[in-house]
Write a protein that holds these residues in place. Structure first.
Motif, PDB file in Angstrom:
ATOM      1  N   LEU A   1       4.131   5.514  -5.629  1.00 20.54           N
ATOM      2  CA  LEU A   1       4.201   5.410  -7.084  1.00 20.54           C
ATOM      3  C   LEU A   1       2.913   5.835  -7.783  1.00 20.54           C
ATOM      4  CD1 LEU A   1       6.138   2.018  -7.403  1.00 20.54           C
ATOM      5  CD2 LEU A   1       7.050   4.353  -7.408  1.00 20.54           C
ATOM      6  N   HIS A   2       1.979   6.370  -7.005  1.00 19.08           N
ATOM      7  CA  HIS A   2       0.711   6.867  -7.541  1.00 19.08           C
ATOM      8  C   HIS A   2      -0.056   5.774  -8.288  1.00 19.08           C
ATOM      9  CE1 HIS A   2       3.564  10.320  -7.369  1.00 19.08           C
ATOM     10  NE2 HIS A   2       2.596  10.790  -6.597  1.00 19.08           N
ATOM     11  N   ARG A   3      -0.118   4.599  -7.676  1.00 19.75           N
ATOM     12  CA  ARG A   3      -0.798   3.450  -8.271  1.00 19.75           C
ATOM     13  C   ARG A   3      -1.764   2.857  -7.266  1.00 19.75           C
ATOM     14  NH1 ARG A   3       2.580   5.092 -11.478  1.00 19.75           N
ATOM     15  NH2 ARG A   3       3.323   4.046 -13.339  1.00 19.75           N
ATOM     16  N   ASP A   4      -2.834   2.306  -7.777  1.00 19.33           N
ATOM     17  CA  ASP A   4      -3.731   1.531  -6.935  1.00 19.33           C
ATOM     18  C   ASP A   4      -3.081   0.168  -6.700  1.00 19.33           C
ATOM     19  OD1 ASP A   4      -6.168  -0.488  -6.686  1.00 19.33           O
ATOM     20  OD2 ASP A   4      -6.859   1.514  -6.099  1.00 19.33           O
ATOM     21  N   VAL A   5      -3.182  -0.350  -5.501  1.00 18.27           N
ATOM     22  CA  VAL A   5      -2.564  -1.629  -5.168  1.00 18.27           C
ATOM     23  C   VAL A   5      -3.050  -2.737  -6.104  1.00 18.27           C
ATOM     24  CG1 VAL A   5      -2.386  -3.391  -3.362  1.00 18.27           C
ATOM     25  CG2 VAL A   5      -2.191  -0.985  -2.765  1.00 18.27           C
ATOM     26  N   SER A   6      -4.263  -2.628  -6.562  1.00 18.59           N
ATOM     27  CA  SER A   6      -4.805  -3.670  -7.445  1.00 18.59           C
ATOM     28  C   SER A   6      -3.995  -3.801  -8.735  1.00 18.59           C
ATOM     29  CB  SER A   6      -6.277  -3.396  -7.772  1.00 18.59           C
ATOM     30  OG  SER A   6      -6.404  -2.205  -8.520  1.00 18.59           O
ATOM     31  N   GLU A   7      -3.346  -2.720  -9.175  1.00 17.05           N
ATOM     32  CA  GLU A   7      -2.496  -2.799 -10.370  1.00 17.05           C
ATOM     33  C   GLU A   7      -1.348  -3.781 -10.177  1.00 17.05           C
ATOM     34  OE1 GLU A   7      -1.096   0.760 -12.364  1.00 17.05           O
ATOM     35  OE2 GLU A   7      -2.737   1.901 -11.471  1.00 17.05           O
ATOM     36  N   PHE A   8      -0.889  -3.912  -8.945  1.00 16.94           N
ATOM     37  CA  PHE A   8       0.230  -4.796  -8.665  1.00 16.94           C
ATOM     38  C   PHE A   8      -0.214  -6.249  -8.493  1.00 16.94           C
ATOM     39  CE2 PHE A   8       1.834  -0.783  -6.500  1.00 16.94           C
ATOM     40  CZ  PHE A   8       2.605  -0.389  -7.571  1.00 16.94           C
ATOM     41  N   ILE A   9      -1.412  -6.449  -7.928  1.00 15.01           N
ATOM     42  CA  ILE A   9      -1.793  -7.811  -7.555  1.00 15.01           C
ATOM     43  C   ILE A   9      -2.839  -8.464  -8.444  1.00 15.01           C
ATOM     44  CG2 ILE A   9      -1.142  -7.518  -5.148  1.00 15.01           C
ATOM     45  CD1 ILE A   9      -4.070  -7.080  -4.471  1.00 15.01           C
ATOM     46  N   SER A  10      -3.564  -7.698  -9.259  1.00 16.79           N
ATOM     47  CA  SER A  10      -4.595  -8.328 -10.077  1.00 16.79           C
ATOM     48  C   SER A  10      -3.968  -9.306 -11.058  1.00 16.79           C
ATOM     49  CB  SER A  10      -5.434  -7.288 -10.814  1.00 16.79           C
ATOM     50  OG  SER A  10      -4.667  -6.610 -11.776  1.00 16.79           O
ATOM     51  N   ASP A  11      -4.554 -10.465 -11.150  1.00 17.21           N
ATOM     52  CA  ASP A  11      -4.067 -11.546 -12.016  1.00 17.21           C
ATOM     53  C   ASP A  11      -2.603 -11.900 -11.747  1.00 17.21           C
ATOM     54  OD1 ASP A  11      -6.487 -11.876 -13.338  1.00 17.21           O
ATOM     55  OD2 ASP A  11      -5.992 -10.330 -14.808  1.00 17.21           O
ATOM     56  N   SER A  12      -2.161 -11.749 -10.518  1.00 12.95           N
ATOM     57  CA  SER A  12      -0.766 -12.052 -10.212  1.00 12.95           C
ATOM     58  C   SER A  12      -0.522 -13.554 -10.080  1.00 12.95           C
ATOM     59  CB  SER A  12      -0.311 -11.343  -8.934  1.00 12.95           C
ATOM     60  OG  SER A  12      -1.075 -11.795  -7.828  1.00 12.95           O
ATOM     61  N   GLY A  13      -1.580 -14.341 -10.155  1.00 14.57           N
ATOM     62  CA  GLY A  13      -1.421 -15.782 -10.112  1.00 14.57           C
ATOM     63  C   GLY A  13      -1.118 -16.362 -11.477  1.00 14.57           C
ATOM     64  N   LYS A  14      -1.174 -15.521 -12.495  1.00 18.82           N
ATOM     65  CA  LYS A  14      -0.848 -15.965 -13.842  1.00 18.82           C
ATOM     66  C   LYS A  14      -0.176 -14.821 -14.570  1.00 18.82           C
ATOM     67  CE  LYS A  14      -5.347 -14.605 -15.560  1.00 18.82           C
ATOM     68  NZ  LYS A  14      -6.583 -14.958 -16.132  1.00 18.82           N
ATOM     69  N   LYS A  15       0.644 -15.122 -15.500  1.00 18.93           N
ATOM     70  CA  LYS A  15       1.292 -14.088 -16.281  1.00 18.93           C
ATOM     71  C   LYS A  15       0.343 -13.669 -17.386  1.00 18.93           C
ATOM     72  CE  LYS A  15       6.085 -14.986 -15.366  1.00 18.93           C
ATOM     73  NZ  LYS A  15       7.417 -15.014 -15.921  1.00 18.93           N
ATOM     74  N   SER A  16      -0.209 -12.496 -17.237  1.00 20.60           N
ATOM     75  CA  SER A  16      -1.142 -12.017 -18.243  1.00 20.60           C
ATOM     76  C   SER A  16      -0.393 -11.652 -19.523  1.00 20.60           C
ATOM     77  CB  SER A  16      -1.895 -10.797 -17.723  1.00 20.60           C
ATOM     78  OG  SER A  16      -1.027  -9.703 -17.583  1.00 20.60           O
ATOM     79  N   GLU A  17      -1.132 -11.581 -20.602  1.00 18.02           N
ATOM     80  CA  GLU A  17      -0.532 -11.264 -21.896  1.00 18.02           C
ATOM     81  C   GLU A  17       0.140  -9.893 -21.861  1.00 18.02           C
ATOM     82  OE1 GLU A  17      -2.206 -10.661 -26.331  1.00 18.02           O
ATOM     83  OE2 GLU A  17      -2.840 -12.492 -25.318  1.00 18.02           O
TER      84      GLU A  17
ATOM     85  N   ALA B   1       0.830  -1.203   0.000  1.00 28.04           N
ATOM     86  CA  ALA B   1       0.000   0.000   0.000  1.00 28.04           C
ATOM     87  C   ALA B   1       0.872   1.263   0.000  1.00 28.04           C
ATOM     88  CB  ALA B   1      -0.933   0.002   1.212  1.00 28.04           C
ATOM     89  N   LYS B   2       1.969   1.241   0.763  1.00 27.82           N
ATOM     90  CA  LYS B   2       2.899   2.379   0.777  1.00 27.82           C
ATOM     91  C   LYS B   2       3.523   2.580  -0.599  1.00 27.82           C
ATOM     92  CE  LYS B   2       4.367   2.262   5.617  1.00 27.82           C
ATOM     93  NZ  LYS B   2       5.511   2.028   6.525  1.00 27.82           N
ATOM     94  N   ILE B   3       3.910   1.476  -1.229  1.00 30.84           N
ATOM     95  CA  ILE B   3       4.500   1.555  -2.567  1.00 30.84           C
ATOM     96  C   ILE B   3       3.489   2.139  -3.537  1.00 30.84           C
ATOM     97  CG2 ILE B   3       5.319   0.183  -4.528  1.00 30.84           C
ATOM     98  CD1 ILE B   3       6.708  -1.654  -2.457  1.00 30.84           C
ATOM     99  N   GLY B   4       2.259   1.676  -3.452  1.00 30.28           N
ATOM    100  CA  GLY B   4       1.201   2.216  -4.314  1.00 30.28           C
ATOM    101  C   GLY B   4       1.049   3.714  -4.133  1.00 30.28           C
ATOM    102  N   PHE B   5       1.072   4.171  -2.892  1.00 30.83           N
ATOM    103  CA  PHE B   5       0.938   5.604  -2.611  1.00 30.83           C
ATOM    104  C   PHE B   5       2.113   6.379  -3.209  1.00 30.83           C
ATOM    105  CE2 PHE B   5       1.807   9.293   0.103  1.00 30.83           C
ATOM    106  CZ  PHE B   5       0.600   9.974  -0.017  1.00 30.83           C
TER     107      PHE B   5
END
Length: 112
Positions: free
Chosen positions: A60-76, A54-58
Motif C-alpha cells: 500500500l506504499h505506506r510506512d508501517v508506523s502510519e498504521f500503528i502510531s497512536d493505535s492505543g488511542k483513537k486520535s482526533e 510490513a507486507k501490507i505497508g509495502f
C-alpha cells in the motif's frame, strides 16, 4: 494502561487500501491470505503480525508506523476519517440532518 487497538489499525489499513484502489480480494491475493482474513484484520477482529503488517505497508506504499502510531488511542484525525467514511455514503437528506445535528451540538457545546 497502554494497549494496541487493532480496530484502529484495521481502519487505517482499510483507508489506505481504498486510497490505492485495491479490493480486499486483491490485497489478500498479494499477501497470500484469504479475503476473510483481510476482512478480519480491517475490522480489528484478529491480531496481525508485524511481518504481515510490513507486507501490507509495502503493497500500500505506506510506512508501517502510519498504521500503528497512536493505535492505543483513537486520535482526533482517526475520528474525522471514520466520520467522513460514514458521512459520504449517506444520501443528501441524511447528510443535511447530520449537519443540522452537528450545528446544534456545536452551538450548545459551551452550555455544560
Amino acid at each position: 494502561m497502554n494497549y494496541i487497538d487493532y480496530k484502529v489499525i484495521g481502519e487505517r489499513i482499510k483507508r489506505a487500501r481504498r486510497q490505492e484502489s485495491l479490493t480486499q480480494d486483491q490485497l489478500a491475493e498479494q499477501l497470500g491470505v484469504s479475503i476473510g482474513y483481510v476482512s478480519q484484520v480491517e475490522r480489528g477482529i484478529t491480531k496481525i503480525s508485524l511481518d504481515l503488517l510490513a507486507k501490507i505497508g509495502f503493497i500500500l506504499h505506506r510506512d508501517v508506523s502510519e498504521f500503528i502510531s497512536d493505535s492505543g488511542k483513537k486520535s482526533e484525525s482517526y475520528l474525522y476519517y471514520e466520520a467522513f467514511d460514514k458521512f459520504r455514503i449517506l444520501n443528501e437528506r441524511d447528510r443535511n440532518t447530520i449537519l443540522m445535528l452537528i450545528q446544534h451540538l456545536a452551538s450548545h457545546s459551551g452550555d455544560q
